[in-house]
Design an enzyme around this catalytic site. Structure first.
Site, PDB file in Angstrom:
ATOM      1  N   CYS A 161      -0.167  -2.218  11.711  1.00  0.00           N
ATOM      2  CA  CYS A 161      -0.215  -0.957  12.439  1.00  0.00           C
ATOM      3  C   CYS A 161      -0.432   0.202  11.473  1.00  0.00           C
ATOM      4  O   CYS A 161      -0.261   0.058  10.257  1.00  0.00           O
ATOM      5  CB  CYS A 161       1.039  -0.742  13.282  1.00  0.00           C
ATOM      6  SG  CYS A 161       2.549  -0.420  12.360  1.00  0.00           S
ATOM      7  N   CYS A 162      -0.837   1.333  12.040  1.00  0.00           N
ATOM      8  CA  CYS A 162      -1.070   2.557  11.278  1.00  0.00           C
ATOM      9  C   CYS A 162      -2.169   2.326  10.236  1.00  0.00           C
ATOM     10  O   CYS A 162      -3.251   1.861  10.572  1.00  0.00           O
ATOM     11  CB  CYS A 162       0.238   3.025  10.648  1.00  0.00           C
ATOM     12  SG  CYS A 162       0.198   4.708   9.998  1.00  0.00           S
ATOM     13  N   ILE A 163      -1.915   2.608   8.959  1.00  0.00           N
ATOM     14  CA  ILE A 163      -2.926   2.458   7.907  1.00  0.00           C
ATOM     15  C   ILE A 163      -2.979   1.033   7.371  1.00  0.00           C
ATOM     16  O   ILE A 163      -3.934   0.659   6.680  1.00  0.00           O
ATOM     17  CB  ILE A 163      -2.653   3.454   6.759  1.00  0.00           C
ATOM     18  CG1 ILE A 163      -3.865   3.600   5.823  1.00  0.00           C
ATOM     19  CG2 ILE A 163      -1.409   3.043   5.973  1.00  0.00           C
ATOM     20  CD1 ILE A 163      -5.110   4.161   6.502  1.00  0.00           C
ATOM     21  N   PRO A 165      -3.877  -1.764   8.651  1.00  0.00           N
ATOM     22  CA  PRO A 165      -5.094  -2.535   8.912  1.00  0.00           C
ATOM     23  C   PRO A 165      -6.156  -2.406   7.824  1.00  0.00           C
ATOM     24  O   PRO A 165      -7.045  -3.262   7.730  1.00  0.00           O
ATOM     25  CB  PRO A 165      -5.587  -1.965  10.248  1.00  0.00           C
ATOM     26  CG  PRO A 165      -4.338  -1.534  10.937  1.00  0.00           C
ATOM     27  CD  PRO A 165      -3.484  -0.962   9.844  1.00  0.00           C
ATOM     28  N   SER A 226      -2.543  -1.837  15.885  1.00  0.00           N
ATOM     29  CA  SER A 226      -2.384  -0.677  16.763  1.00  0.00           C
ATOM     30  C   SER A 226      -2.336   0.594  15.915  1.00  0.00           C
ATOM     31  O   SER A 226      -1.978   0.562  14.742  1.00  0.00           O
ATOM     32  CB  SER A 226      -1.106  -0.803  17.610  1.00  0.00           C
ATOM     33  OG  SER A 226       0.050  -0.812  16.786  1.00  0.00           O
TER      34      SER A 226
END
Length: 255
Positions: A161-163, A165, A226
């Site tokens: 999630c967030c950065i 990925p 996400s």
């Protein structure tokens, strides 16, 4: 005698069915990889907490891991600036979130967990990788890369999630992995990190735009992601964003 034998056979069949059901009902184990404690130099605490809550609520057993290494730097969160003459250990700081129950990432393999989840925060871009300073020329911590490749090869689900990925984009970009890093800048100021989308493309990944209440699912690579705090949202919106990714991750384990 025939009656006794028949009754024994029935009892054996019942026992076998019970053992089979018990095995199928066994709680999955999900590893959570942390990168420190605090949004600007470690794991985003609210994302990490949301992941832990959602995983255990979903019936999973959780084990936290982190690299036993120094952080890139220490940030004074009251100023948003590096603190002078301070150094902190990623594993030691991550233990704050894990309530002390944490292991070095060197002990994490696909053989000890059914899935792995990476919360965001700048620690993912500073301590698990160097995306924060090198952009698309980034490298990934060797143990983090090993873990991702291990779970991917074992066809076990990975969540981000967030950065975070961006790490998947780097390690699995050759597989054309689909991830989300939120949405492109629409002028609202709600998507301040939209530049990461182009960086993910440069690494061979397939970044898809998703709103904070949506998730990206790559069924082939078994990767779910996400936006979380890629979006400047309210705490409950971010919590729900992480929870949706976790729900999909747990569903991938069952399937």
């Amino acid at each position: 005698m025939m009656f006794n034998l028949s009754r024994t056979a029935v009892a054996r069949n019942i026992t076998l069915r019970w053992l089979s059901c018990s095995s199928s009902l066994q709680a999955p184990t999900v590893a959570v990889v942390l990168s420190g404690s605090g949004v600007y130099d470690g794991s985003e605490i609210h994302e990490a907490s949301a992941a832990l809550v959602s995983l255990t609520r979903g019936g999973a057993d959780v084990v936290c891991y982190a690299p036993d290494a120094l952080q890139m730097h220490v940030v004074d969160h009251t100023k948003g600036a590096p603190a002078e003459n301070e150094s902190r250990n990623v594993l030691v700081e991550s233990a704050r979130i894990a309530r002390g129950n944490i292991k070095p990432i060197t002990e994490l393999t696909s053989g000890v967990a059914d899935a792995v989840f990476f919360p965001g925060g700048f620690g993912a871009a500073k301590n698990l990788s160097d995306f924060a300073v090198k952009g698309a020329d980034m490298t990934v911590n060797s143990e983090v890369e090993r873990v991702i490749k291990d779970f991917h090869s074992a066809k076990k689900p990975l969540g981000f999630c967030c950065i975070a990925p961006m790490i998947a984009a780097k390690v699995l970009g050759g597989s054309g992995v689909t991830v989300t890093l939120g949405k492109a800048d629409d002028g609202s100021g709600k998507w301040p990190y939209a530049g990461s989308i182009e960086a993910a493309k440069a690494l061979g990944a397939n970044p898809v735009e998703k709103a904070v209440d949506e998730v990206a699912v790559d069924e082939v690579n078994k990767v779910v992601s996400s936006p979380a705090f890629m979006y400047e949202g309210k705490f409950h919106e971010i919590h729900d964003s992480v929870a949706k990714a976790v729900t999909v991750l747990l569903g991938m384990i069952k399937n």
